[in-house]
Design a protein around this motif. Structure first.
Motif, PDB file in Angstrom:
ATOM      1  N   ARG A 156      28.682   5.461  22.454  1.00  0.00           N
ATOM      2  CA  ARG A 156      29.408   6.180  23.499  1.00  0.00           C
ATOM      3  C   ARG A 156      28.482   6.912  24.453  1.00  0.00           C
ATOM      4  N   SER A 157      27.293   7.274  24.007  1.00  0.00           N
ATOM      5  CA  SER A 157      26.346   7.982  24.864  1.00  0.00           C
ATOM      6  C   SER A 157      25.798   7.092  25.966  1.00  0.00           C
ATOM      7  N   GLN A 158      25.965   5.771  25.826  1.00  0.00           N
ATOM      8  CA  GLN A 158      25.401   4.860  26.823  1.00  0.00           C
ATOM      9  C   GLN A 158      26.363   3.774  27.293  1.00  0.00           C
ATOM     10  N   SER A 159      27.605   3.784  26.802  1.00  0.00           N
ATOM     11  CA  SER A 159      28.531   2.720  27.159  1.00  0.00           C
ATOM     12  C   SER A 159      29.974   3.222  27.179  1.00  0.00           C
ATOM     13  N   HIS A 160      30.793   2.613  28.066  1.00  0.00           N
ATOM     14  CA  HIS A 160      32.218   2.924  28.154  1.00  0.00           C
ATOM     15  C   HIS A 160      33.049   2.014  27.252  1.00  0.00           C
ATOM     16  N   ILE A 161      32.439   1.057  26.566  1.00  0.00           N
ATOM     17  CA  ILE A 161      33.193   0.040  25.836  1.00  0.00           C
ATOM     18  C   ILE A 161      34.236   0.667  24.905  1.00  0.00           C
ATOM     19  N   PRO A 162      35.476   0.181  24.929  1.00  0.00           N
ATOM     20  CA  PRO A 162      36.501   0.722  24.020  1.00  0.00           C
ATOM     21  C   PRO A 162      36.127   0.503  22.557  1.00  0.00           C
ATOM     22  N   ILE A 163      36.427   1.493  21.713  1.00  0.00           N
ATOM     23  CA  ILE A 163      36.102   1.431  20.288  1.00  0.00           C
ATOM     24  C   ILE A 163      37.325   1.814  19.462  1.00  0.00           C
ATOM     25  N   ILE A 164      37.670   0.945  18.504  1.00  0.00           N
ATOM     26  CA  ILE A 164      38.716   1.254  17.529  1.00  0.00           C
ATOM     27  C   ILE A 164      38.036   1.415  16.171  1.00  0.00           C
ATOM     28  N   MET A 165      38.262   2.549  15.522  1.00  0.00           N
ATOM     29  CA  MET A 165      37.647   2.825  14.234  1.00  0.00           C
ATOM     30  C   MET A 165      38.554   2.347  13.098  1.00  0.00           C
ATOM     31  N   LEU A 166      37.937   1.761  12.065  1.00  0.00           N
ATOM     32  CA  LEU A 166      38.628   1.390  10.834  1.00  0.00           C
ATOM     33  C   LEU A 166      38.055   2.214   9.693  1.00  0.00           C
ATOM     34  N   THR A 167      38.910   2.687   8.803  1.00  0.00           N
ATOM     35  CA  THR A 167      38.399   3.403   7.644  1.00  0.00           C
ATOM     36  C   THR A 167      39.427   3.441   6.535  1.00  0.00           C
ATOM     37  N   ALA A 168      38.933   3.556   5.321  1.00  0.00           N
ATOM     38  CA  ALA A 168      39.826   3.705   4.168  1.00  0.00           C
ATOM     39  C   ALA A 168      40.305   5.143   4.051  1.00  0.00           C
ATOM     40  N   LEU A 169      39.661   6.046   4.775  1.00  0.00           N
ATOM     41  CA  LEU A 169      40.039   7.451   4.740  1.00  0.00           C
ATOM     42  C   LEU A 169      41.148   7.683   5.733  1.00  0.00           C
ATOM     43  N   GLY A 170      42.233   8.331   5.300  1.00  0.00           N
ATOM     44  CA  GLY A 170      43.385   8.478   6.169  1.00  0.00           C
ATOM     45  C   GLY A 170      43.745   9.892   6.538  1.00  0.00           C
ATOM     46  N   GLU A 171      42.909  10.859   6.170  1.00  0.00           N
ATOM     47  CA  GLU A 171      43.234  12.248   6.473  1.00  0.00           C
ATOM     48  C   GLU A 171      43.108  12.516   7.971  1.00  0.00           C
ATOM     49  N   ASP A 172      43.900  13.448   8.460  1.00  0.00           N
ATOM     50  CA  ASP A 172      43.874  13.787   9.877  1.00  0.00           C
ATOM     51  C   ASP A 172      42.487  14.201  10.339  1.00  0.00           C
ATOM     52  N   ILE A 173      41.731  14.917   9.497  1.00  0.00           N
ATOM     53  CA  ILE A 173      40.415  15.396   9.905  1.00  0.00           C
ATOM     54  C   ILE A 173      39.497  14.236  10.242  1.00  0.00           C
ATOM     55  N   ASP A 174      39.626  13.116   9.514  1.00  0.00           N
ATOM     56  CA  ASP A 174      38.788  11.957   9.801  1.00  0.00           C
ATOM     57  C   ASP A 174      39.182  11.316  11.128  1.00  0.00           C
ATOM     58  N   ARG A 175      40.477  11.322  11.429  1.00  0.00           N
ATOM     59  CA  ARG A 175      40.937  10.814  12.720  1.00  0.00           C
ATOM     60  C   ARG A 175      40.356  11.667  13.846  1.00  0.00           C
ATOM     61  N   ILE A 176      40.418  12.976  13.664  1.00  0.00           N
ATOM     62  CA  ILE A 176      39.950  13.887  14.701  1.00  0.00           C
ATOM     63  C   ILE A 176      38.457  13.720  14.926  1.00  0.00           C
ATOM     64  N   ILE A 177      37.679  13.576  13.854  1.00  0.00           N
ATOM     65  CA  ILE A 177      36.241  13.361  13.998  1.00  0.00           C
ATOM     66  C   ILE A 177      35.978  12.080  14.775  1.00  0.00           C
ATOM     67  N   GLY A 178      36.727  11.025  14.444  1.00  0.00           N
ATOM     68  CA  GLY A 178      36.557   9.765  15.156  1.00  0.00           C
ATOM     69  C   GLY A 178      36.833   9.901  16.638  1.00  0.00           C
ATOM     70  N   LEU A 179      37.893  10.638  16.987  1.00  0.00           N
ATOM     71  CA  LEU A 179      38.217  10.853  18.391  1.00  0.00           C
ATOM     72  C   LEU A 179      37.162  11.713  19.079  1.00  0.00           C
ATOM     73  N   GLU A 180      36.653  12.709  18.371  1.00  0.00           N
ATOM     74  CA  GLU A 180      35.684  13.621  18.978  1.00  0.00           C
ATOM     75  C   GLU A 180      34.384  12.917  19.354  1.00  0.00           C
ATOM     76  N   VAL A 181      33.987  11.908  18.593  1.00  0.00           N
ATOM     77  CA  VAL A 181      32.730  11.216  18.909  1.00  0.00           C
ATOM     78  C   VAL A 181      32.946  10.075  19.885  1.00  0.00           C
ATOM     79  N   GLY A 182      34.188   9.861  20.324  1.00  0.00           N
ATOM     80  CA  GLY A 182      34.415   8.915  21.400  1.00  0.00           C
ATOM     81  C   GLY A 182      35.228   7.689  21.082  1.00  0.00           C
ATOM     82  N   ALA A 183      35.803   7.589  19.876  1.00  0.00           N
ATOM     83  CA  ALA A 183      36.653   6.443  19.567  1.00  0.00           C
ATOM     84  C   ALA A 183      37.930   6.510  20.401  1.00  0.00           C
TER      85      ALA A 183
END
Length: 241
Positions: free
Chosen positions: A71-98
């Motif tokens: 994200r620091s060098q590209s606009h490319i869309p990113i969808i994160m996959l994870t086995a972790l489903g807690e809201d905090i993990d979603r928020i972290i993913g969004l905060e770093v640019g997912a």
């Protein structure tokens, strides 16, 4: 989708990579795969991709680290996959640019719907009414400049500021409706699309991210103001053409 979009699936589980490659190819997408961050970067050096599907738990650099780097060098869309489903993990993913987040196990059809939604947001600029086809190409606000065609945002010193596709879409919505109070429901429909699994905290996280990029003091915002009980308002004059 008229264009054949090229997707890169990054997951250390071969069965998941193979499953997604077969399924997404059957639905008109071109798909390449990578098992880790090293292979991801090797692929990106040689080929153009329209969207990344990035697993959170990877050997070596994890998905959060890779997402932040990309994200620091590209606009490319990113969808994160994870086995972790807690809201905090979603928020972290969004905060770093997912741009979106799908927990495992997932239905491939749901992932396909999310992919199409993210691609629509990235390649066609929607607004709160889900159409912005008549939007101007250039926006000026508080000595900032946004080129809606190239998606380039420049600050008052003419320095380029990188935006994710959701941040870009959110900013265009505000610039298209200066001084208008936009509710969370309006903004959630904008950034997530119809029928998506959305939650109130997501929009607050996205607003926070955008403020950090365009506000002189994000803790005392003067551009994107919180309207208690109403939503958010872009409190700045906007010129366009």
């Amino acid at each position: 989708m008229e264009k054949t979009y090229h997707i890169l699936v990054v997951d250390d589980h071969k069965d998941i990579r193979d499953l997604l490659q077969r399924f997404l190819c059957q639905h008109g997408l071109r798909v390449s795969t990578a098992a880790d961050g090293e292979q991801l970067y090797q692929r990106m050096e040689k080929e153009h991709f329209d969207l990344l599907i990035l697993d959170l738990m990877l050997p070596g650099k994890d998905g959060i680290t890779l997402c932040r780097e990309i994200r620091s060098q590209s606009h490319i869309p990113i969808i994160m996959l994870t086995a972790l489903g807690e809201d905090i993990d979603r928020i972290i993913g969004l905060e770093v640019g997912a741009d979106d987040y799908v927990p495992k196990p997932f239905n491939p059809r749901e992932l396909l719907a999310r992919i199409k939604s993210v691609l629509r947001r990235y390649f066609a600029i929607p607004n709160v009414d889900e159409q912005l086809s008549t939007s101007p190409i250039h926006y000026e606000f508080a000595h900032w400049h946004l080129n809606a065609t190239t998606r380039e945002l420049k600050d008052p010193s003419d320095t380029l500021v990188t935006l994710t596709s959701t941040e870009f879409t959110l900013l265009v919505a505000f610039l298209s409706h200066p001084h208008v109070v936009l509710s969370r429901d309006d903004l959630l429909r904008l950034v997530q699309g119809r029928g998506a699994d959305v939650y109130d905290r997501a929009i607050d996280t996205l607003i926070s991210r955008l403020r950090k990029k365009i506000e002189q003091d994000p803790k005392q915002p003067k551009l994107i103001k919180t309207i208690w009980g109403g939503g958010y308002q872009f409190s700045c004059e906007v010129s366009h053409g």
